[in-house]
Design a protein around this motif. Structure first.
Motif, PDB file in Angstrom:
ATOM      1  N   VAL A 261       0.818  -1.222   0.000  1.00  0.00           N
ATOM      2  CA  VAL A 261       0.000   0.000   0.000  1.00  0.00           C
ATOM      3  C   VAL A 261       0.851   1.271   0.000  1.00  0.00           C
ATOM      4  O   VAL A 261       0.559   2.220  -0.754  1.00  0.00           O
ATOM      5  CB  VAL A 261      -0.986  -0.007   1.186  1.00  0.00           C
TER       6      VAL A 261
ATOM      7  N   LEU B  30       1.793   3.023  -3.399  1.00  0.00           N
ATOM      8  CA  LEU B  30       0.833   3.664  -4.301  1.00  0.00           C
ATOM      9  C   LEU B  30       1.216   5.102  -4.673  1.00  0.00           C
ATOM     10  O   LEU B  30       1.199   5.452  -5.860  1.00  0.00           O
ATOM     11  CB  LEU B  30      -0.568   3.616  -3.692  1.00  0.00           C
TER      12      LEU B  30
ATOM     13  N   ARG C 180      -4.486   0.254  -7.689  1.00  0.00           N
ATOM     14  CA  ARG C 180      -5.165  -0.560  -6.686  1.00  0.00           C
ATOM     15  C   ARG C 180      -4.252  -1.657  -6.149  1.00  0.00           C
ATOM     16  O   ARG C 180      -3.470  -2.266  -6.883  1.00  0.00           O
ATOM     17  CB  ARG C 180      -6.395  -1.254  -7.295  1.00  0.00           C
TER      18      ARG C 180
ATOM     19  N   ALA D  72      -6.045  -1.516   5.474  1.00  0.00           N
ATOM     20  CA  ALA D  72      -6.519  -0.211   5.013  1.00  0.00           C
ATOM     21  C   ALA D  72      -5.842   0.138   3.695  1.00  0.00           C
ATOM     22  O   ALA D  72      -4.643  -0.077   3.509  1.00  0.00           O
ATOM     23  CB  ALA D  72      -6.213   0.861   6.057  1.00  0.00           C
ATOM     24  N   GLY D  73      -6.641   0.667   2.787  1.00  0.00           N
ATOM     25  CA  GLY D  73      -6.112   1.078   1.497  1.00  0.00           C
ATOM     26  C   GLY D  73      -6.141  -0.009   0.445  1.00  0.00           C
ATOM     27  O   GLY D  73      -5.704   0.218  -0.689  1.00  0.00           O
ATOM     28  N   THR D  74      -6.661  -1.198   0.782  1.00  0.00           N
ATOM     29  CA  THR D  74      -6.740  -2.295  -0.177  1.00  0.00           C
ATOM     30  C   THR D  74      -8.189  -2.623  -0.500  1.00  0.00           C
ATOM     31  O   THR D  74      -9.107  -2.287   0.256  1.00  0.00           O
ATOM     32  CB  THR D  74      -6.054  -3.568   0.336  1.00  0.00           C
TER      33      THR D  74
END
Length: 553
Positions: free
Chosen positions: A143, A146, A154, A165-167
């Motif tokens: 993550v 990114l 993604r 979080a963030g996935t």
């Protein structure tokens, strides 16, 4: 922006293999779909969750493909996959193919630094990674990449547990209605998969393969090891995400309609249990894995049903291991010479134990339906006559398109006519059989004299006190490098340096090639791709050498 993946083979040559039927001339998902329609309930996967048939697998593939399409993944996009050997890896592979996108699998265990290098150079738009696997949290680790990777949009987290979080959770994408998905129909000669090779470069090499090169060229390799038309049941001890593992989804399933037996982590106990329970026709692994399985069988006295073949590649196979494996498993042992760069040759089913020569186990007879092989002068690239040692070059239906984002590698390893330069040294004998004798670069230079670690390994493999051995060079201020033998001892014996030297002398190995340090190990460490971890062994040997007396001059 989608990464450019040109085909370095002449277009008319590539097309000729589709026209004459050497390659199926269908994209991977269309091939898989035809297999599914032909036998709706054939078992496709046997893994830790149990059985999954072709029809159930296809529904999951179509669901994931629809979910990825909603995330913006389209034809030509690169989607990375970092998953263990599990049905999710196969679902992801086929879903990417169904979108007309390009899969970039790489094994679990490789860290975020290497992942960042691969994702950046391939301009991957998404990555599907394990939420947790053997204490590693790959999805969460990716993550933070990114913001630094403009193309990457993604991170999809797969497996049990709370999605970081963030996935995007893979399970959410798998809830997409599969009935509305319409598959893309990419050109079979366009890119389908990027293979990652550890190689000898500073960064991992990435090699782009087309649908036809995988299902056709590599598919013909497995076909030559199938004694009849019965679909194979293949136990993959190596990661599906490795180059060797590319014979999984694209070849075993899509091309041949077979079944995959998968272990999310190799242990000799689990591999033998899988052989007893699922009775695979083909077991694909590296020699070190087989030696570990043989040791377990010796210790417990257990037996397993005989497969059709043990297919061993990824590292040199010695005669002692091949003979012991043929006896213990009751089947043909196939020595596979190949690489992600685009070369393949094997010894076939005609020999229960592969033939040998002075250099060890031979590579076998090249199959032009897989890859034509020549031996050429390393400088002029001109073909050499039979019996003369030169660089092994390869070109054929399995030849990849190009190296990814690396014109320098294309210039170094591809000729203008599309031949792949392997960097291996060998010769073709009078019967057209390929013999591999070493590497152009894989040498230890001791005081200006070249030593081939592979030659010493092959000799030491027959020592009665040696169960497994890898030889590596360690730095030395006086001689430049010295050779170290990293040994897994057989039974309770611990061979000394003098023991190894005496044995090598008796077997005709020159004194200057003898190891000058020995490291005794419980097991040979393996890389994420399942090969001996030579970098770790060099570090271990260097540490031990500095902790003891200086090596002899």
């Amino acid at each position: 922006m989608t990464v450019t993946l040109p085909d370095l083979l002449p277009a008319e040559l590539r097309r000729s293999w589709a026209v004459d039927g050497t390659c199926p001339d269908l994209d991977l998902y269309s091939l898989f779909r035809a297999r599914q329609i032909a036998d709706l309930h054939r078992t496709a996967i046997l893994d830790a969750k149990g059985k999954l048939c072709y029809t159930a697998l296809d529904r999951k593939v179509r669901s994931l493909a629809g979910g990825l399409r909603r995330l913006g993944v389209g034809p030509g996009d690169v989607v990375a996959v970092q998953l263990p050997n599990h049905r999710n890896a196969v679902i992801a592979d086929l879903a990417v193919a169904a979108l007309g996108a390009v899969a970039l699998p790489f094994p679990v265990g490789r860290g975020a630094v290497e992942a960042e290098c691969l994702l950046r150079r391939a301009e991957a738009v998404a990555v599907i990674a394990a939420t947790e696997h053997r204490g590693q949290t790959h999805a969460a680790d990716l993550v933070p990449l990114l913001p630094a990777l403009p193309a990457l949009r993604r991170v999809v987290s797969a497996g049990p547990g709370t999605a970081p979080a963030g996935t995007v959770p893979l399970r959410d994408l798998l809830r997409t209605d599969p009935t509305g998905f319409v598959a893309a129909r990419p050109d079979p000669d366009s890119a389908a998969r990027i293979l990652v090779s550890s190689g000898s470069e500073a960064e991992p090499k990435m090699i782009a393969y087309s649908h036809n090169a995988l299902a056709g060229g590599r598919g013909n390799f497995l076909a030559s090891l199938m004694p009849d038309d019965t679909p194979p049941r293949c136990l993959f001890l190596v990661p599906l995400a490795s180059a060797f593992g590319s014979n999984g989804t694209a070849v075993t399933l899509a091309r041949h309609g077979g079944s995959l037996v998968l272990l999310d982590h190799f242990t000799p106990e689990a591999a033998l249990e899988a052989m007893r329970e699922h009775e695979p026709t083909h077991v694909l692994g590296v020699p070190t894995m087989i030696r570990m399985m043989l040791e377990q069988m010796e210790r417990t006295g257990e037996h397993v049903p005989a497969p059709t073949a043990l297919v061993l590649g990824g590292a040199p196979l010695d005669e002692a291991t091949a003979t012991a494996a043929a006896d213990a498993f009751g089947c043909s042992v196939v020595n596979l010479y190949g690489s992600a760069d685009g070369v393949n040759c094997h010894t076939g089913l005609d020999h229960k134990v592969p033939p040998t020569d002075r250099s060890g186990v031979v590579a076998g007879r090249p199959d032009p339906r897989v890859a034509e092989i020549r031996v050429a002068d390393p400088e002029s690239h001109e073909p050499l006559p039979e019996g003369q040692i030169g660089e092994i070059v390869s070109r054929g239906p399995m030849t990849p398109l190009c190296y990814v984002a690396s014109p320098a590698l294309d210039a170094r390893y591809r000729t203008p006519e599309g031949w792949v330069r392997t960097g291996d040294l060998g010769y073709l004998d009078g019967n057209g059989v390929l013999h591999v004798v070493g590497r152009l670069k894989d040498v230890v230079i001791r005081g200006g004299v070249n030593i081939s670690p592979a030659e010493v390994e092959r000799a030491l493999a027959g020592h009665p006190a040696v169960h497994d051995v890898v030889c590596v060079g360690v730095p030395d201020p006086l001689m430049g490098e010295r050779l170290a033998a990293c040994v897994v001892a057989r039974g309770g014996e611990r061979p000394t340096l003098d023991d190894l030297g005496t044995y090598l002398t008796a077997h005709g190995v020159d004194r200057y090639k003898h190891p000058e340090h020995v490291v005794i190990l419980d097991a040979i460490p393996l890389t994420a791709a399942g090969k001996p971890d030579r970098a770790a062994l060099r570090h271990r040997a260097d540490e031990e050498r500095h902790a003891t007396e200086p090596a002899r001059a």
